[in-house]
Design an enzyme around this catalytic site. Structure first.
Site, PDB file in Angstrom:
ATOM      1  N   LEU A 191      12.439   4.810  -7.614  1.00  0.00           N
ATOM      2  CA  LEU A 191      11.886   6.077  -7.115  1.00  0.00           C
ATOM      3  C   LEU A 191      10.446   5.949  -6.623  1.00  0.00           C
ATOM      4  O   LEU A 191       9.764   6.952  -6.393  1.00  0.00           O
ATOM      5  CB  LEU A 191      11.983   7.151  -8.203  1.00  0.00           C
ATOM      6  N   GLY A 192       9.983   4.723  -6.496  1.00  0.00           N
ATOM      7  CA  GLY A 192       8.655   4.506  -5.891  1.00  0.00           C
ATOM      8  C   GLY A 192       7.489   4.830  -6.803  1.00  0.00           C
ATOM      9  O   GLY A 192       6.422   5.222  -6.327  1.00  0.00           O
TER      10      GLY A 192
ATOM     11  N   ALA B  35       4.267   2.837  -5.880  1.00  0.00           N
ATOM     12  CA  ALA B  35       3.624   3.266  -4.629  1.00  0.00           C
ATOM     13  C   ALA B  35       2.996   4.648  -4.787  1.00  0.00           C
ATOM     14  O   ALA B  35       1.933   4.921  -4.224  1.00  0.00           O
ATOM     15  CB  ALA B  35       4.640   3.270  -3.489  1.00  0.00           C
TER      16      ALA B  35
ATOM     17  N   ASP C 269       8.215   2.131   1.046  1.00  0.00           N
ATOM     18  CA  ASP C 269       7.776   3.019  -0.048  1.00  0.00           C
ATOM     19  C   ASP C 269       6.393   3.605   0.235  1.00  0.00           C
ATOM     20  O   ASP C 269       6.193   4.819   0.159  1.00  0.00           O
ATOM     21  CB  ASP C 269       7.706   2.250  -1.384  1.00  0.00           C
TER      22      ASP C 269
HETATM   23  O1  PMV Z   1      13.253  -0.399  -5.763  1.00  0.00           O
HETATM   24  P1  PMV Z   1      12.361   0.229  -4.782  1.00  0.00           P
HETATM   25  O2  PMV Z   1      12.270   1.707  -4.912  1.00  0.00           O
HETATM   26  O3  PMV Z   1      11.002  -0.363  -4.726  1.00  0.00           O
HETATM   27  O4  PMV Z   1      13.009   0.016  -3.345  1.00  0.00           O
HETATM   28  C1  PMV Z   1      13.236  -1.276  -2.895  1.00  0.00           C
HETATM   29  C2  PMV Z   1      13.788  -1.226  -1.510  1.00  0.00           C
HETATM   30  C3  PMV Z   1      14.146  -2.618  -0.961  1.00  0.00           C
HETATM   31  O5  PMV Z   1      14.656  -2.391   0.350  1.00  0.00           O
HETATM   32  C4  PMV Z   1      15.219  -3.261  -1.799  1.00  0.00           C
HETATM   33  C5  PMV Z   1      12.935  -3.526  -0.896  1.00  0.00           C
HETATM   34  C6  PMV Z   1      11.897  -3.141   0.133  1.00  0.00           C
HETATM   35  O6  PMV Z   1      10.775  -3.658   0.032  1.00  0.00           O
HETATM   36  O7  PMV Z   1      12.197  -2.389   1.075  1.00  0.00           O
END
Ligand code: PMV
Length: 317
Positions: free
Chosen positions: A104-105, A108, A150
């Site tokens: 869910l970020g 970030a 993100d």
């Molecule tokens: O797990 P999260 O919310 O950080 O999302 C990762 C998304 C990916 O596509 C798997 C990695 C990225 O850097 O985009």
């Protein structure tokens, strides 16, 4: 005492995670139901700066942090980008209602809230693109090789169509999106999962590239469906995206259980969101049916769940 604060929302990737790391487009939305908030209170000259982050179990003087501590590294990145060394003495409180390592970020959102709070504290005006850029530097601490989706969706606070190393575009929705988010409770370690996908990709590049191409094509269809307000198509495309994520090996029995529960209770589509192998799912529902889906995912073992609406005007944290 001078006191400032700034917040940043959680995010969900609606389409295209993993393929986005390989240059395909992806779609993400901000989730304002969950937020990270950073409050900074000035201290007297000569006093030690302190960081308090209850959810991260941190309550300590800045100079007591080991050099490899993520919060310390994040602060160093802001300080060097804003050219403000040293940071005037202050107490920094980081509060977040975003589950950690759940896709869910949360990292970030903390970065963006921290950058905005420090720049407010120092009365520096920072445009969203600069906030996003600094936050991207911080994301590298958590993720290694993040795509940048993100920090972009969280800094701009709007639904976006994102492609690595290209300008992103904000998506103008024509209808509200009613979503349900539910967590498996199993941590999703983005760095590890992204690197295991990389390993599989390097063993069978043509097969993985073909899947990523399918995901890319599906994202473009989803973008068109979002602009038309076709909720049924969005749901179908989410299900297709989930099938492809399963093929690259990032789903899990817990995720599948929550997805089935959401679909069986009336969701129009459901998929994992974020890196996967744990973390959480996102489902799209018709207005007024979210409560039933929420109940079903809880029964299926979700450790947290909430419903959210993304409004056509977009939302900003
Ligand atoms: O797990 P999260 O919310 O950080 O999302 C990762 C998304 C990916 O596509 C798997 C990695 C990225 O850097 O985009």
């Amino acid at each position: 005492m001078q006191s400032v604060s700034a917040s940043a929302p959680a995010k969900a990737i609606l389409f295209g995670e993993h393929a986005v790391v390989y240059g395909r487009p992806a779609i993400a939305v901000p989730l304002n139901e969950r937020k990270a908030t950073v409050t900074i209170v000035a201290k007297e000259p000569g006093e030690q700066s302190r960081v308090i982050a209850p959810q991260l179990k941190i309550d300590s003087s800045l100079n007591e942090f080991p050099p490899d501590n993520a919060i310390r590294q994040m602060l160093e990145i802001v300080i060097s980008n804003l050219q403000i060394d040293p940071l005037p003495p202050c107490k920094i409180t980081i509060d977040s209602s975003i589950p950690i390592s759940a896709g869910l970020g949360s990292g970030a959102a903390i970065s963006v809230a921290l950058i905005r709070a420090i720049s407010k504290f120092l009365e520096i005006v920072l445009p969203d693109d600069k906030v996003s850029l600094i936050s991207f530097e911080m994301e590298k601490i958590h993720h290694g090789t993040p795509s940048g989706i993100d920090n972009t969706v969280i800094a701009f606070g709007k639904p976006i169509l994102f492609q690595k190393d290209a300008p992103f575009s904000k998506i103008s929705l024509v209808k509200p999106l009613h979503l349900v988010v539910a967590g498996t409770g199993t941590r999703s370690n983005t760095r590890e999962i992204v690197s295991s996908v990389r390993e599989s990709w390097s063993k069978d590049t043509p097969a993985y590239e073909a899947i990523f191409d399918k995901i890319g094509a599906l994202v473009n269809k989803a973008h068109a469906a979002l602009k038309r307000g076709s909720i049924t198509s969005i749901g179908k495309l989410m299900n297709e995206n989930q099938g492809l994520l399963k093929q690259i090996g990032v789903s899990s029995p817990e995720l599948e259980k929550l997805i089935s529960a959401a679909l069986e209770s009336g969701a129009l589509g459901a998929k994992l969101t974020g890196a996967g192998n744990g973390g959480n799912i996102i489902a799209i529902v018709k207005e007024g049916t979210g409560a039933k889906v929420l109940e079903a995912v809880k029964q299926a073992g979700a450790v947290f769940s909430f419903s959210t609406v993304i409004n056509p005007s977009g939302l900003k944290g």
